[in-house]
Design a protein around this motif. Structure first.
Motif, short mmCIF file in Angstrom:
data_model
loop_
_atom_site.label_atom_id
_atom_site.label_comp_id
_atom_site.label_asym_id
_atom_site.label_seq_id
_atom_site.Cartn_x
_atom_site.Cartn_y
_atom_site.Cartn_z
N PRO A 175 24.78 52.82 36.41
CA PRO A 175 25.83 51.83 36.14
C PRO A 175 26.17 51.09 37.44
O PRO A 175 25.93 51.59 38.53
CB PRO A 175 27.02 52.66 35.67
N TRP A 176 26.76 49.90 37.30
CA TRP A 176 27.13 49.06 38.44
C TRP A 176 28.64 48.98 38.59
O TRP A 176 29.37 49.07 37.62
CB TRP A 176 26.63 47.63 38.22
N VAL A 177 29.08 48.75 39.81
CA VAL A 177 30.45 48.38 40.09
C VAL A 177 30.41 46.91 40.44
O VAL A 177 29.66 46.50 41.33
CB VAL A 177 31.04 49.18 41.27
N CYS A 178 31.15 46.10 39.73
CA CYS A 178 31.18 44.67 40.01
C CYS A 178 32.39 44.35 40.89
O CYS A 178 33.49 44.82 40.62
CB CYS A 178 31.26 43.87 38.71
N GLU A 179 32.15 43.56 41.90
CA GLU A 179 33.22 43.17 42.80
C GLU A 179 33.84 41.86 42.35
O GLU A 179 33.12 40.93 42.01
CB GLU A 179 32.68 42.99 44.22
N GLU A 180 35.15 41.81 42.34
CA GLU A 180 35.83 40.54 42.08
C GLU A 180 36.08 39.90 43.43
O GLU A 180 36.90 40.35 44.22
CB GLU A 180 37.15 40.77 41.35
N ASN A 181 35.33 38.86 43.69
CA ASN A 181 35.34 38.20 44.98
C ASN A 181 35.48 36.71 44.70
O ASN A 181 34.75 36.15 43.89
CB ASN A 181 34.00 38.54 45.65
N GLU A 182 36.41 36.04 45.36
CA GLU A 182 36.68 34.64 45.05
C GLU A 182 35.45 33.75 45.24
O GLU A 182 35.20 32.85 44.44
CB GLU A 182 37.86 34.11 45.88
N ASP A 183 34.65 34.01 46.26
CA ASP A 183 33.43 33.21 46.46
C ASP A 183 32.46 33.40 45.30
O ASP A 183 31.84 32.45 44.83
CB ASP A 183 32.75 33.56 47.78
N LEU A 184 32.31 34.64 44.83
CA LEU A 184 31.43 34.89 43.71
C LEU A 184 31.97 34.27 42.43
O LEU A 184 31.22 33.71 41.62
CB LEU A 184 31.22 36.39 43.51
N LEU A 185 33.29 34.34 42.23
CA LEU A 185 33.90 33.73 41.06
C LEU A 185 33.71 32.21 41.07
O LEU A 185 33.42 31.60 40.03
CB LEU A 185 35.37 34.09 40.96
N LYS A 186 33.84 31.58 42.24
CA LYS A 186 33.61 30.13 42.35
C LYS A 186 32.18 29.80 41.96
O LYS A 186 31.93 28.82 41.26
CB LYS A 186 33.88 29.65 43.78
N TYR A 187 31.24 30.61 42.41
CA TYR A 187 29.83 30.38 42.08
C TYR A 187 29.61 30.50 40.57
O TYR A 187 28.94 29.66 39.97
CB TYR A 187 28.95 31.38 42.83
N VAL A 188 30.18 31.53 39.96
CA VAL A 188 30.01 31.72 38.52
C VAL A 188 30.63 30.56 37.77
O VAL A 188 30.04 30.03 36.82
CB VAL A 188 30.62 33.07 38.06
N ARG A 189 31.82 30.12 38.17
CA ARG A 189 32.46 28.97 37.51
C ARG A 189 31.60 27.71 37.64
O ARG A 189 31.47 26.93 36.70
CB ARG A 189 33.84 28.73 38.11
N TYR A 190 31.05 27.49 38.83
CA TYR A 190 30.24 26.30 39.08
C TYR A 190 28.96 26.31 38.25
O TYR A 190 28.56 25.30 37.68
CB TYR A 190 29.91 26.20 40.57
N ASN A 220 28.42 28.08 35.52
CA ASN A 220 28.71 28.30 34.10
C ASN A 220 30.02 27.61 33.74
O ASN A 220 31.01 28.28 33.44
CB ASN A 220 28.81 29.80 33.80
N PRO A 221 30.03 26.28 33.72
CA PRO A 221 31.30 25.55 33.55
C PRO A 221 32.01 25.80 32.22
O PRO A 221 33.22 25.60 32.14
CB PRO A 221 30.88 24.08 33.68
N THR A 222 31.31 26.27 31.22
CA THR A 222 31.97 26.52 29.92
C THR A 222 32.51 27.94 29.80
O THR A 222 33.19 28.26 28.83
CB THR A 222 30.99 26.26 28.76
N LEU A 223 32.24 28.76 30.79
CA LEU A 223 32.68 30.15 30.76
C LEU A 223 34.14 30.24 31.21
O LEU A 223 34.52 29.67 32.23
CB LEU A 223 31.80 30.99 31.70
N ALA A 224 34.96 30.93 30.43
CA ALA A 224 36.36 31.10 30.78
C ALA A 224 36.52 32.36 31.66
O ALA A 224 36.23 33.45 31.21
CB ALA A 224 37.21 31.24 29.53
N ILE A 225 36.93 32.13 32.88
CA ILE A 225 37.12 33.26 33.81
C ILE A 225 38.55 33.26 34.28
O ILE A 225 39.08 32.30 34.72
CB ILE A 225 36.17 33.15 35.02
#
Length: 125
Positions: free
Chosen positions: A103-118, A120-125
Motif C-alpha cells: 500500500p502507498w501513503v499519499c502526501e498532500e503537498n500544495e505543489d503536487l495538488l497544483k500539478y494535479v489541478r493543472y 486535470n482541470p475537471t477534477l474537484a480537489i
C-alpha cells in the motif's frame, strides 16, 4: 500501523541511483543519495541515525539501508518503505526493491495538488 494491522507501506522515499545522481553532494549515493520524491528534498545521510528512522536491523540483521536483495542476487533496494515489526524491529524505514507490491501513503503537498489541478482541470480537489 503500530497495532500490527498494516505490515508495510511505501513512502515517496527513493535512492538517487539514476542519471543525474553523480553530483558530489550525493556521494556516496548509498549514504547521501536518499530523497523524498514528492518534494525533491534530500534525507539526512543514512549514517546520521538520530536524523532519520532507518531500522537497526533487517532481513540479514544489518542496519538499514542494506541493499539485501541485491546482495543476494536480486533487485537493487532503491525504494523506501515503512515496515511494521516485519523483522521484530518496531516501525522503521527499510530499503526495499521497488517491484514489491505494498500500500502507498499519499502526501498532500500544495505543489503536487497544483500539478494535479493543472493536468486535470475537471477534477474537484
Amino acid at each position: 500501523m503500530s497495532q500490527d494491522v498494516v505490515k508495510y507501506i511505501w513512502t515517496s522515499g527513493r535512492l538517487c541511483d539514476f542519471k543525474g545522481c553523480e553530483r558530489a553532494d550525493l556521494q556516496p549515493v548509498s549514504i547521501n543519495g536518499w530523497f523524498w520524491t514528492a518534494v525533491l528534498q534530500k534525507l539526512a545521510p543514512t549514517t546520521q541515525r538520530d536524523q532519520n528512522d532507518w531500522s537497526e536491523t533487517g532481513g540479514i540483521g544489518k542496519p538499514q539501508p542494506d541493499n539485501r536483495e541485491a546482495q543476494q542476487g536480486g533487485a537493487t533496494e532503491n525504494c523506501l518503505a515503512v515496515l511494521n515489526q516485519f523483522y521484530n524491529d518496531g516501525v522503521n524505514w527499510h530499503d526495499v526493491a521497488c517491484h514489491h507490491v505494498k500500500p502507498w501513503v499519499c502526501e498532500e503537498n500544495e505543489d503536487l495538488l497544483k500539478y494535479v489541478r493543472y493536468t486535470n482541470p475537471t477534477l474537484a480537489i
